[in-house]
Design an enzyme around this catalytic site. Structure first.
Site, PDB file in Angstrom:
ATOM      1  N   HIS A   9      44.017  48.092   8.033  1.00 54.60           N
ATOM      2  CA  HIS A   9      43.527  48.590   6.686  1.00 54.60           C
ATOM      3  C   HIS A   9      42.739  50.183   6.758  1.00 54.60           C
ATOM      4  O   HIS A   9      43.220  50.610   8.065  1.00 54.60           O
ATOM      5  CB  HIS A   9      42.229  47.433   6.332  1.00 54.60           C
ATOM      6  CG  HIS A   9      42.889  46.355   6.243  1.00 54.60           C
ATOM      7  ND1 HIS A   9      43.690  45.687   5.074  1.00 54.60           N
ATOM      8  CD2 HIS A   9      42.833  45.286   7.216  1.00 54.60           C
ATOM      9  CE1 HIS A   9      44.182  44.521   5.465  1.00 54.60           C
ATOM     10  NE2 HIS A   9      43.512  44.188   6.681  1.00 54.60           N
ATOM     11  N   GLU A  25      36.534  44.259   7.233  1.00 54.53           N
ATOM     12  CA  GLU A  25      37.608  43.925   8.116  1.00 54.53           C
ATOM     13  C   GLU A  25      37.777  45.459   8.714  1.00 54.53           C
ATOM     14  O   GLU A  25      38.252  45.693   9.853  1.00 54.53           O
ATOM     15  CB  GLU A  25      38.879  43.333   7.709  1.00 54.53           C
ATOM     16  CG  GLU A  25      39.984  43.239   8.516  1.00 54.53           C
ATOM     17  CD  GLU A  25      41.053  42.487   7.852  1.00 54.53           C
ATOM     18  OE1 GLU A  25      41.264  42.106   6.894  1.00 54.53           O
ATOM     19  OE2 GLU A  25      42.163  42.432   8.992  1.00 54.53           O
ATOM     20  N   HIS A  80      43.539  43.190  13.624  1.00 57.70           N
ATOM     21  CA  HIS A  80      42.974  42.608  12.351  1.00 57.70           C
ATOM     22  C   HIS A  80      41.811  41.699  12.477  1.00 57.70           C
ATOM     23  O   HIS A  80      41.684  40.973  13.456  1.00 57.70           O
ATOM     24  CB  HIS A  80      43.991  42.073  11.632  1.00 57.70           C
ATOM     25  CG  HIS A  80      45.129  43.096  10.883  1.00 57.70           C
ATOM     26  ND1 HIS A  80      45.106  43.717   9.661  1.00 57.70           N
ATOM     27  CD2 HIS A  80      45.833  43.899  11.372  1.00 57.70           C
ATOM     28  CE1 HIS A  80      45.869  44.493   9.184  1.00 57.70           C
ATOM     29  NE2 HIS A  80      46.562  44.894  10.361  1.00 57.70           N
ATOM     30  N   GLU A 152      44.761  38.978  15.495  1.00 56.64           N
ATOM     31  CA  GLU A 152      43.854  38.466  14.488  1.00 56.64           C
ATOM     32  C   GLU A 152      42.611  38.231  15.467  1.00 56.64           C
ATOM     33  O   GLU A 152      42.513  37.162  16.112  1.00 56.64           O
ATOM     34  CB  GLU A 152      44.193  37.355  13.634  1.00 56.64           C
ATOM     35  CG  GLU A 152      45.528  37.584  12.928  1.00 56.64           C
ATOM     36  CD  GLU A 152      45.049  38.310  11.386  1.00 56.64           C
ATOM     37  OE1 GLU A 152      43.861  38.623  11.312  1.00 56.64           O
ATOM     38  OE2 GLU A 152      45.987  38.485  10.589  1.00 56.64           O
TER      39      GLU A 152
HETATM   40 ZN   LIG Z   1      44.103  42.608   8.011  1.00 54.26          ZN
END
Ligand SMILES: [Zn+2]
Length: 190
Positions: A9, A25, A80, A152
């Site tokens: 992001h 995030e 992420h 993640e």
């Molecule tokens: Zn993400």
């Protein structure tokens, strides 16, 4: 090794998922990416960052891919946080593109180092193809020319994991675990 680190992001147009405590995030991915940069440089690796601040130019995922490809990076690591409507969902995941590629042994090493660093943390795995990583057709995994993984780091929508993800100590520990995996990969494949 030349490693491209991609903080997920951009923090301007796209902040990614937001936790119940208000953590973004895009902040967690950036701070962890900066910790990873420091760790990899201390291990003697060269680092290319897709961003080192909030950067609206990264709105297109292909920009990140192009940065990695143009730098001819040896590895690509995208960071992420996960999100789910079910706030009980928790755990870490490592993704590669579908099929057996050079990313699979690297993803397995990251999985093993994260599991060793965080023995109490759930590791969400998919052994259907014989290794612990999960597979997805994410643009940054499909279009990069080098072994690429997407981590993640936990669920930002989980009350406890959100607090952990925001903790600089936790971010540094994730950086150490991934740094160890990069060293193992370099020793075995370079
Ligand atoms: Zn993400």
């Amino acid at each position: 090794m030349r490693v491209c680190i991609d903080a997920g992001h951009d923090g301007v147009i796209d902040c990614g998922a937001v936790g119940q405590r208000g953590c973004l995030e895009s902040d967690i991915s950036l701070y962890t990416a900066l910790a990873l940069k420091e760790n990899l440089q201390a291990r003697g690796h060269e680092v290319v960052m897709t961003r080192e601040c909030n950067d609206e130019r990264l709105y297109s995922l292909m920009r990140r891919v192009n940065i990695a490809n143009e730098a001819a990076a040896d590895l690509f690591i995208s960071l992420h946080c996960n999100a789910a409507e079910n706030t009980a969902a928790k755990g870490m995941e490592v993704f590669t593109s579908p099929g057996e590629t050079g990313a699979d042994p690297f993803a397995t090493m990251i999985y093993e180092e994260l599991a060793a660093m965080f023995p109490d943390q759930l590791q969400r795995t998919d052994y259907s193809d014989g290794d612990p990583d999960k597979e997805a057709r994410f643009t940054v995994l499909m279009e990069t020319n080098m072994p690429a993984v997407l981590v993640e780091m936990g669920f930002i929508t989980n009350w406890q994991e959100e607090a952990e993800l925001c903790d600089p100590k936790r971010q540094a520990e994730i950086a150490v675990a991934i740094g160890r995996a990069v060293d193992r990969y370099a020793a075995e494949y370079c």
